[in-house]
Write an enzyme that holds these catalytic residues in place. Structure first.
Site, PDB file in Angstrom:
ATOM      1  N   LYS A 187      58.422 -24.560  -3.564  1.00 16.31           N
ATOM      2  CA  LYS A 187      58.612 -25.321  -4.803  1.00 16.31           C
ATOM      3  C   LYS A 187      57.454 -24.973  -5.744  1.00 16.31           C
ATOM      4  CE  LYS A 187      57.242 -28.711  -6.909  1.00 16.31           C
ATOM      5  NZ  LYS A 187      57.272 -28.182  -8.266  1.00 16.31           N
ATOM      6  N   GLU A 213      37.395 -33.472 -12.255  1.00 19.68           N
ATOM      7  CA  GLU A 213      37.582 -32.045 -12.536  1.00 19.68           C
ATOM      8  C   GLU A 213      37.740 -31.845 -14.041  1.00 19.68           C
ATOM      9  OE1 GLU A 213      41.044 -31.074  -9.922  1.00 19.68           O
ATOM     10  OE2 GLU A 213      39.889 -29.282  -9.480  1.00 19.68           O
ATOM     11  N   CYS A 228      40.342 -24.382  -9.033  1.00 23.64           N
ATOM     12  CA  CYS A 228      39.808 -25.429  -8.160  1.00 23.64           C
ATOM     13  C   CYS A 228      38.374 -25.118  -7.752  1.00 23.64           C
ATOM     14  CB  CYS A 228      40.690 -25.555  -6.933  1.00 23.64           C
ATOM     15  SG  CYS A 228      41.014 -23.973  -6.173  1.00 23.64           S
ATOM     16  N   GLU A 246      45.295 -27.885   0.115  1.00 23.87           N
ATOM     17  CA  GLU A 246      44.252 -27.245  -0.707  1.00 23.87           C
ATOM     18  C   GLU A 246      44.202 -28.058  -1.986  1.00 23.87           C
ATOM     19  OE1 GLU A 246      42.258 -24.928   0.071  1.00 23.87           O
ATOM     20  OE2 GLU A 246      43.172 -23.930   1.786  1.00 23.87           O
TER      21      GLU A 246
END
Ligand code: NAP
Ligand code: MG
Length: 496
Positions: A184, A391, A294, A260
């Site tokens: 997906k 983030e 990331c 992750e």
């Protein structure tokens, strides 16, 4: 706006669901648009998978599982190695497609195609090296045969920031291990994954081994598949927030997961660092993928004796970026993925400045349409500023002074995240001692890049579970099984 090559690349990519080796529309024929983040215009529409399509894809994956898991490792190796070669042959059109849907400059898209291809080459090698064991029990009464078997059909959910590589890092080891997959891709970047599916199809991957479901309904589609007992594994790359929800959902069926997730990478510059090398490394660690990685540096933690000089160098480099559409040669920073991401970055910067941070440099020429964001450098960032804890996912360098190694380590560890970190010092012993104390999965020592197909990629704390790539990568898709075999050799000796 679009040149002839762009039109051709877009018209060649399949836009339907890939299920059981067939391209097909969604069950209700619905579609959703894919937007070019540098123009805000619609590139094309793709089929929008429904829950019923998801079950068809899992049916196909489940049907193909038995024969795929017993296919020869060398046949799996052949397909994976051919995918590596084909990705290289197709580098130009795949890079353009990626730049159109995600925005990053073409040079970075080409690098991502190479990186994705490398996962296929690496796991082509691993496919024929799945090890087992044969051991004597301590009491000498039995022997253990340890085998590694594929876990079974896997659901692979990927983010938009690396539209090809994040999928390749899961598909290649899953296929090498003998698992079938339902992928997906992120709603904002389904085209690169559809192009990869068509390559794997052309290479003769058996029907049902790879299935791809673009959808605008991730909650329903992923939720339905996770509640089906035929699914044996979820591998997810994305935000920590969504990862936590999926972990909770996985609990009811005790579904195996690999996660992750997000990061908040510190970049520590010690007083003895080579500042020229640290600046070069900082630009890679901060600005690769426009800050939308990331592993991207979120906090530059710099010794107070060198922060003025390091800040000057960083600001000079950050301000030299050419912001624009990634298809243009001179452009070195593309747009952010969408308006919400751009607005969030602006909000984080405003919050830091309101708290006392100083903006010491930014790019002034930024296109007005498209989700562009000007690269910025902030110093004297207050420790309470939101951008040190969330983030940033954008081109903002935030510098914080520290006066000792211990303070640097403590501040680096003061976050729920633990993915990547970077340390710069001319003293290798000192860098290693800091690396030992950092609560992360990966540390770049005097280098700004940790990604490497042959190394185990992953995080600790809220940054994830499991490792991708390296020798560990294939283990995420293998189950360990052991046979306890009565020690007949011993019995035979007793007979005499
Ligand atoms: P995201 O919003 O968490 O989405 C990731 C994927 O999950 C997408 O395919 C998304 O579909 C799907 N999804 C979203 N909500 C879901 C739900 N409730 N149930 C099931 N699936 C759901 O993350 P993103 O914004 O795409 O990506 C950025 C994040 O990924 C950042 O936090 C970044 O740090 C992280 N990341 C981590 C790594 C790593 O290796 N650790 C690598 C790259 C990125 P839609 O696209 O339809 O929303
Ligand atoms: Mg999203």
């Amino acid at each position: 706006m679009s040149g002839p090559i762009e039109v051709e690349v877009l018209s060649n990519v399949p836009k339907e669901l890939y299920i059981g080796g067939r391209w097909q529309p969604a069950a209700d024929a619905s579609e959703f648009p894919v937007v070019d983040p540098s123009t805000e215009s619609i590139l094309c529409k793709v089929a929008d998978a429904q829950v019923s399509d998801a079950f068809c894809a899992l049916d196909a994956a489940d049907r193909a599982q038995a024969s795929w898991s017993t296919s020869s490792p060398s046949e799996r190796q052949r397909i994976l190695y051919s995918a590596f070669e084909r990705l290289h042959e197709r580098i130009e059109d795949l890079a353009l497609l990626m730049t159109l849907e995600m925005g990053k400059p073409l040079a970075e898209s080409r690098n991502e195609v190479r990186y994705a291809a490398d996962f296929f080459r690496w796991f082509a090698g691993e496919a024929v090296r799945i090890r087992g064991g044969y051991e004597m029990a301590p009491d000498g009464q039995s022997r253990s045969i340890i085998t590694r078997t594929p876990v079974g059909p896997c659901l692979l959910v990927t983010p938009w920031n690396f539209p090809l590589a994040m999928g390749a890092r899961k598909i290649a080891p899953a296929l090498a291990a003998g698992c079938t997959v339902v992928v997906k891709p992120a709603e904002q970047t389904p085209l690169s994954m559809l192009a990869l599916a068509s390559i794997l199809s052309d290479l003769g991957t058996p029907f049902g081994v790879v299935n791809v479901l673009p959808t605008s309904r991730p909650v329903e589609v992923v939720g339905a598949l996770m509640s089906d007992a035929r699914l044996k594994k979820l591998s997810f790359t994305g935000s920590t927030q969504v990862g936590k929800k999926l972990l909770a959902q996985a609990a009811s069926g005790v579904l195996r997961t690999s996660m992750e997730l997000g990061g908040n990478a510190p970049f520590i510059v010690l007083d003895d660092a080579d500042l020229a090398a640290a600046t070069d490394g900082a630009m890679i660690a901060k600005m690769r993928n426009g800050g939308e990685a990331c592993t991207a540096v979120n906090r530059f933690i710099v010794h107070e004796s060198v922060i003025a000089e390091f800040g000057r160098r960083i600001s000079e480099r950050m301000s030299a970026y050419v912001v624009g559409r990634g298809t243009e040669d001179k452009v070195t920073a593309g747009p952010l993925i969408d308006a919400a991401t751009r607005d969030k970055v602006a909000e984080l910067v405003a919050d830091a400045v309101a708290g006392g941070a100083q903006l010491i440099g930014e790019v002034s020429a930024v296109p007005t349409s498209g989700y562009f964001c000007s690269p910025k450098t902030l110093v004297n960032v207050p420790r309470t500023a939101r951008l040190l804890h969330e983030e940033i996912f954008g081109p903002v360098a935030a510098l914080i002074p520290v006066s000792s190694d211990r303070e640097a380590v403590d501040f680096a560890n003061a976050t729920e995240y633990g993915l990547a970190a970077y340390v710069y010092s001319r003293d290798q012993q000192r860098s290693l001692s800091i690396a030992d104390r950092l609560q992360v999965g990966m540390v770049g020592i005097n280098q700004g890049m940790v990604s490497n197909v042959a190394a185990p990629f992953g995080g600790v704390k809220s940054s994830g579970l499991g490792r991708e790539g390296g020798a560990e990568g294939i283990n995420e898709y293998l189950e360990t099984k052991y046979y306890a075999v009565a020690n007949t050799v011993q019995a035979a000796r007793d007979d005499k």
